[in-house]
Scaffold this active site. Structure first.
Site, PDB file in Angstrom:
ATOM      1  N   GLY A  49       0.824  -1.209   0.000  1.00 14.19           N
ATOM      2  CA  GLY A  49       0.000   0.000   0.000  1.00 14.19           C
ATOM      3  C   GLY A  49       0.854   1.252   0.000  1.00 14.19           C
ATOM      4  O   GLY A  49       0.989   1.921   1.028  1.00 14.19           O
ATOM      5  N   GLU A  91      11.135   6.904 -16.173  1.00 17.57           N
ATOM      6  CA  GLU A  91      11.620   8.295 -16.093  1.00 17.57           C
ATOM      7  C   GLU A  91      12.161   8.589 -14.687  1.00 17.57           C
ATOM      8  O   GLU A  91      13.203   9.234 -14.526  1.00 17.57           O
ATOM      9  CB  GLU A  91      10.483   9.295 -16.421  1.00 17.57           C
ATOM     10  CG  GLU A  91      10.014   9.289 -17.856  1.00 17.57           C
ATOM     11  CD  GLU A  91       9.087   8.121 -18.184  1.00 17.57           C
ATOM     12  OE1 GLU A  91       8.619   7.439 -17.245  1.00 17.57           O
ATOM     13  OE2 GLU A  91       8.837   7.884 -19.377  1.00 17.57           O
ATOM     14  N   SER A 122      -1.684  -4.109  -6.089  1.00 21.99           N
ATOM     15  CA  SER A 122      -1.707  -5.397  -6.799  1.00 21.99           C
ATOM     16  C   SER A 122      -2.174  -6.489  -5.852  1.00 21.99           C
ATOM     17  O   SER A 122      -1.641  -6.626  -4.748  1.00 21.99           O
ATOM     18  CB  SER A 122      -0.316  -5.760  -7.315  1.00 21.99           C
ATOM     19  OG  SER A 122       0.138  -4.796  -8.228  1.00 21.99           O
ATOM     20  N   SER A 149       1.065   3.536  -3.308  1.00 17.36           N
ATOM     21  CA  SER A 149       0.492   4.563  -4.189  1.00 17.36           C
ATOM     22  C   SER A 149      -0.878   5.034  -3.718  1.00 17.36           C
ATOM     23  O   SER A 149      -1.665   4.268  -3.170  1.00 17.36           O
ATOM     24  CB  SER A 149       0.334   4.005  -5.609  1.00 17.36           C
ATOM     25  OG  SER A 149       1.543   3.483  -6.062  1.00 17.36           O
ATOM     26  N   GLU A 187      12.414  -4.162  -4.135  1.00 20.89           N
ATOM     27  CA  GLU A 187      11.367  -4.312  -5.155  1.00 20.89           C
ATOM     28  C   GLU A 187      11.940  -4.123  -6.559  1.00 20.89           C
ATOM     29  O   GLU A 187      11.657  -4.890  -7.473  1.00 20.89           O
ATOM     30  CB  GLU A 187      10.250  -3.288  -4.903  1.00 20.89           C
ATOM     31  CG  GLU A 187       9.140  -3.372  -5.949  1.00 20.89           C
ATOM     32  CD  GLU A 187       7.991  -2.386  -5.698  1.00 20.89           C
ATOM     33  OE1 GLU A 187       8.084  -1.560  -4.775  1.00 20.89           O
ATOM     34  OE2 GLU A 187       7.004  -2.462  -6.446  1.00 20.89           O
TER      35      GLU A 187
HETATM   36  C1  LIG Z   1       1.562  -3.282 -13.019  1.00 15.50           C
HETATM   37  C2  LIG Z   1       1.561  -2.304 -11.872  1.00 15.50           C
HETATM   38  C3  LIG Z   1       1.502  -2.764 -10.561  1.00 15.50           C
HETATM   39  C4  LIG Z   1       1.502  -1.853  -9.492  1.00 15.50           C
HETATM   40  N1  LIG Z   1       1.399  -2.349  -8.219  1.00 15.50           N
HETATM   41  C5  LIG Z   1       1.383  -1.488  -7.174  1.00 15.50           C
HETATM   42  C6  LIG Z   1       1.237  -1.984  -5.838  1.00 15.50           C
HETATM   43  O1  LIG Z   1       1.109  -3.193  -5.611  1.00 15.50           O
HETATM   44  N2  LIG Z   1       1.222  -1.101  -4.816  1.00 15.50           N
HETATM   45  C7  LIG Z   1       1.367   0.234  -5.013  1.00 15.50           C
HETATM   46  O2  LIG Z   1       1.396   0.970  -4.030  1.00 15.50           O
HETATM   47  N3  LIG Z   1       1.476   0.757  -6.276  1.00 15.50           N
HETATM   48  C8  LIG Z   1       1.477  -0.080  -7.357  1.00 15.50           C
HETATM   49  N4  LIG Z   1       1.564   0.419  -8.650  1.00 15.50           N
HETATM   50  C9  LIG Z   1       1.581   1.873  -8.851  1.00 15.50           C
HETATM   51  C10 LIG Z   1       2.912   2.423  -9.351  1.00 15.50           C
HETATM   52  O3  LIG Z   1       3.880   2.380  -8.341  1.00 15.50           O
HETATM   53  C11 LIG Z   1       2.642   3.859  -9.855  1.00 15.50           C
HETATM   54  O4  LIG Z   1       1.774   3.742 -10.982  1.00 15.50           O
HETATM   55  C12 LIG Z   1       3.919   4.557 -10.266  1.00 15.50           C
HETATM   56  O5  LIG Z   1       4.681   4.881  -9.139  1.00 15.50           O
HETATM   57  C13 LIG Z   1       3.634   5.820 -11.090  1.00 15.50           C
HETATM   58  O6  LIG Z   1       2.760   6.672 -10.405  1.00 15.50           O
HETATM   59  P1  LIG Z   1       1.471   7.303 -11.136  1.00 15.50           P
HETATM   60  O7  LIG Z   1       0.718   6.166 -11.786  1.00 15.50           O
HETATM   61  O8  LIG Z   1       0.745   8.129 -10.112  1.00 15.50           O
HETATM   62  O9  LIG Z   1       2.016   8.223 -12.306  1.00 15.50           O
HETATM   63  P2  LIG Z   1       2.514   9.734 -12.200  1.00 15.50           P
HETATM   64  O10 LIG Z   1       3.428   9.892 -11.052  1.00 15.50           O
HETATM   65  O11 LIG Z   1       1.321  10.625 -12.280  1.00 15.50           O
HETATM   66  O12 LIG Z   1       3.377   9.864 -13.534  1.00 15.50           O
HETATM   67  C14 LIG Z   1       2.778  10.059 -14.831  1.00 15.50           C
HETATM   68  C15 LIG Z   1       3.920  10.185 -15.849  1.00 15.50           C
HETATM   69  O13 LIG Z   1       4.722  11.332 -15.550  1.00 15.50           O
HETATM   70  C16 LIG Z   1       6.103  10.953 -15.405  1.00 15.50           C
HETATM   71  N5  LIG Z   1       6.731  11.735 -14.342  1.00 15.50           N
HETATM   72  C17 LIG Z   1       6.212  12.008 -13.117  1.00 15.50           C
HETATM   73  N6  LIG Z   1       7.101  12.736 -12.393  1.00 15.50           N
HETATM   74  C18 LIG Z   1       8.208  12.906 -13.173  1.00 15.50           C
HETATM   75  C19 LIG Z   1       9.467  13.566 -12.990  1.00 15.50           C
HETATM   76  N7  LIG Z   1       9.780  14.198 -11.844  1.00 15.50           N
HETATM   77  N8  LIG Z   1      10.365  13.531 -14.011  1.00 15.50           N
HETATM   78  C20 LIG Z   1      10.075  12.895 -15.184  1.00 15.50           C
HETATM   79  N9  LIG Z   1       8.894  12.262 -15.419  1.00 15.50           N
HETATM   80  C21 LIG Z   1       7.970  12.272 -14.424  1.00 15.50           C
HETATM   81  C22 LIG Z   1       6.072   9.489 -15.025  1.00 15.50           C
HETATM   82  O14 LIG Z   1       7.277   8.832 -15.382  1.00 15.50           O
HETATM   83  C23 LIG Z   1       4.892   8.995 -15.844  1.00 15.50           C
HETATM   84  O15 LIG Z   1       5.282   8.692 -17.162  1.00 15.50           O
HETATM   85  C24 LIG Z   1       1.554  -0.458  -9.740  1.00 15.50           C
HETATM   86  C25 LIG Z   1       1.606   0.014 -11.071  1.00 15.50           C
HETATM   87  C26 LIG Z   1       1.598  -0.894 -12.125  1.00 15.50           C
HETATM   88  C27 LIG Z   1       1.644  -0.362 -13.538  1.00 15.50           C
END
Ligand SMILES: Cc1cc2nc3c(=O)[nH]c(=O)nc-3n(C[C@H](O)[C@H](O)[C@H](O)COP(=O)(O)OP(=O)(O)OC[C@H]3O[C@@H](n4cnc5c(N)ncnc54)[C@H](O)[C@@H]3O)c2cc1C
Length: 394
Positions: free
Chosen positions: A131, A379, A165, A133, A248
């Site tokens: 937990g 990124e 997940s 995100s 991780e």
């Molecule tokens: C298959 C899968 C399994 C997952 N499982 C889990 C889980 O079990 N538990 C959990 O807690 N989370 C989980 N996640 C969530 C995952 O950790 C987040 O999706 C990830 O950290 C990205 O956050 P966001 O989706 O909020 O994207 P955002 O942070 O909103 O990013 C959107 C885009 O902007 C880019 N970006 C953002 N900030 C910057 C920066 N400073 N410089 C350059 N580019 C930037 C990112 O690279 C991305 O392309 C999972 C995600 C996936 C896809």
């Protein structure tokens, strides 16, 4: 015979005697793996293999015996994995317990937390989810808002997590909560362990376009978590969060690589492309396969070096971002190449024109994209490598 050779021989004999034949076949889909947990339904051989390996502590071979591990040193653990690979036998157990929270507890957990949580992980009894995100806290993880307030011996937790997940299959969650909103955002976070059956926890699966739902939204409504379930210090959770992310990211780089015996790319090319005198006729495809194999071998060796250094007691550092980035990029390139080789047969979603292995090609390709997001996007890994490994300015 020297001791290690004797260990190899005994291990080989033991595996031959105990590994069920059906466990010596390649894993086709992620659900073939044994994730454990209270709600798991096991085919008989999967359960037999899990139990017999857990009994020996070999689900977690390098963990100390008093915590349910095998107590193997790194040379013995290497021999065990080599002998398992030779036999083509599956890992008896996988999951976030073994690869994420277990290693963190070994590194940072109190004696009580280790004794309570580690043995059930090794026996495959408890499945964990992560937990971290939240809707407004993904890449900017330190911006998380789920709140925990002390009340007697408990924290009372309120907020929402997302992309959890397998939350719907997990028994326990490790999570980050805000315990002090009045300090720098990284300084007010605590790392907690929470029983998913606690009153106030609700989980809603997120349905994906593929029809599957590997993720969930998790809602926390005044959930009571005993203060004894803090890992590290209250308000010291950011250091725990980063240490766990190190495990991780290394695991993600490792877990999705192709473990099928032989060279699956060559097999695929032989099946779909014309061959001339035992060679794949297309020189560009030959070149791409070779390049990818070399890149994968380099990553493998670098990973092994780092795993050896961790087994020798070093904590994973920012270089794990390199593994995560390079591992997931290599995996995406491999999946792209597989689709290119299979041509139209790699584009199936359902229907009579595709066999199971062809449908798996499409699914695995799609999954590899998510791989570059989970655990921190590509990124973000590049930013970390630039700043913390190469020392480049902001
Ligand atoms: C298959 C899968 C399994 C997952 N499982 C889990 C889980 O079990 N538990 C959990 O807690 N989370 C989980 N996640 C969530 C995952 O950790 C987040 O999706 C990830 O950290 C990205 O956050 P966001 O989706 O909020 O994207 P955002 O942070 O909103 O990013 C959107 C885009 O902007 C880019 N970006 C953002 N900030 C910057 C920066 N400073 N410089 C350059 N580019 C930037 C990112 O690279 C991305 O392309 C999972 C995600 C996936 C896809």
């Amino acid at each position: 015979m020297d001791t290690l050779e004797q260990f190899r021989e005994e291990t080989r004999q033991w595996l031959l005697a105990h590994a069920p034949k059906s466990m010596c076949t390649p894993v086709r889909v992620v659900d073939d793996l044994c994730w454990g947990g209270r709600r798991a339904q096991y085919p008989a051989d999967v359960k037999r293999w899990l139990d017999v390996m857990a009994e020996r502590g070999w689900t977690a071979p390098t963990w100390p015996k008093q915590y349910g591990g095998g107590g193997l040193d790194k040379a013995e653990a290497k021999i065990l994995s080599q002998e398992m690979a030779k036999l083509g036998v599956r890992a008896p157990l996988v999951g976030f317990g073994l690869t994420m929270i277990g290693p963190l507890l070994l590194q940072e957990g109190s004696e009580d937390l280790k004794r309570v949580h580690l043995p059930p992980i090794g026996r495959g009894e408890i499945r964990w989810c992560q937990g971290y995100s939240e809707p407004g806290a993904g890449s900017d993880l330190a911006g998380l808002q789920a709140r925990a307030v002390i009340d007697g011996d408990d924290f009372v937790v309120t907020g929402q997590k997302i992309w959890t997940s397998y939350a719907d299959k997990a028994d326990w969650m490790f999570l980050l909560v805000r315990t002090d909103p009045n300090v720098r955002k990284q300084a007010g976070i605590t790392f907690l362990l929470m029983d998913m059956t606690s009153p106030g926890v609700s989980v809603r699966p997120i349905l994906l376009i593929s029809g599957s739902s590997p993720f969930c939204e998790t809602f926390l409504d005044n959930v009571r978590v005993p203060r004894s379930q803090v890992v590290g210090q209250v308000n010291g959770g950011w250091a725990m969060a980063k240490a766990l992310l190190g495990h991780e990211r290394t695991m993600i780089a490792d877990i999705f690589k192709d473990r099928a015996p032989g060279n699956p790319l060559l097999e695929l090319a032989r099946r779909y492309l014309p061959a001339s005198a035992a060679r794949i006729a297309d020189p560009i495809i030959r070149d791409r396969i070779t390049q990818l194999d070399m890149d994968a071998a380099c990553l493998d060796l670098t990973l092994k070096r780092s795993q050896d250094s961790m087994k020798a007691g070093h904590k994973p550092g920012p270089e794990t971002s390199m593994f995560k980035y390079y591992g997931t990029e290599t995996n995406m390139r491999r999946r792209e190449l597989m689709l290119a080789i299979a041509g139209p047969q790699g584009l199936g979603w359902e229907g009579a024109g595709f066999d199971e292995s062809e449908l798996a090609l499409t699914r695995d390709w799609l999954r590899s994209r998510g791989n570059s997001i989970e655990g921190g996007t590509s990124e973000i890994q590049l930013n970390i490598i630039a700043k913390r490994v190469l020392g480049l300015p902001d």
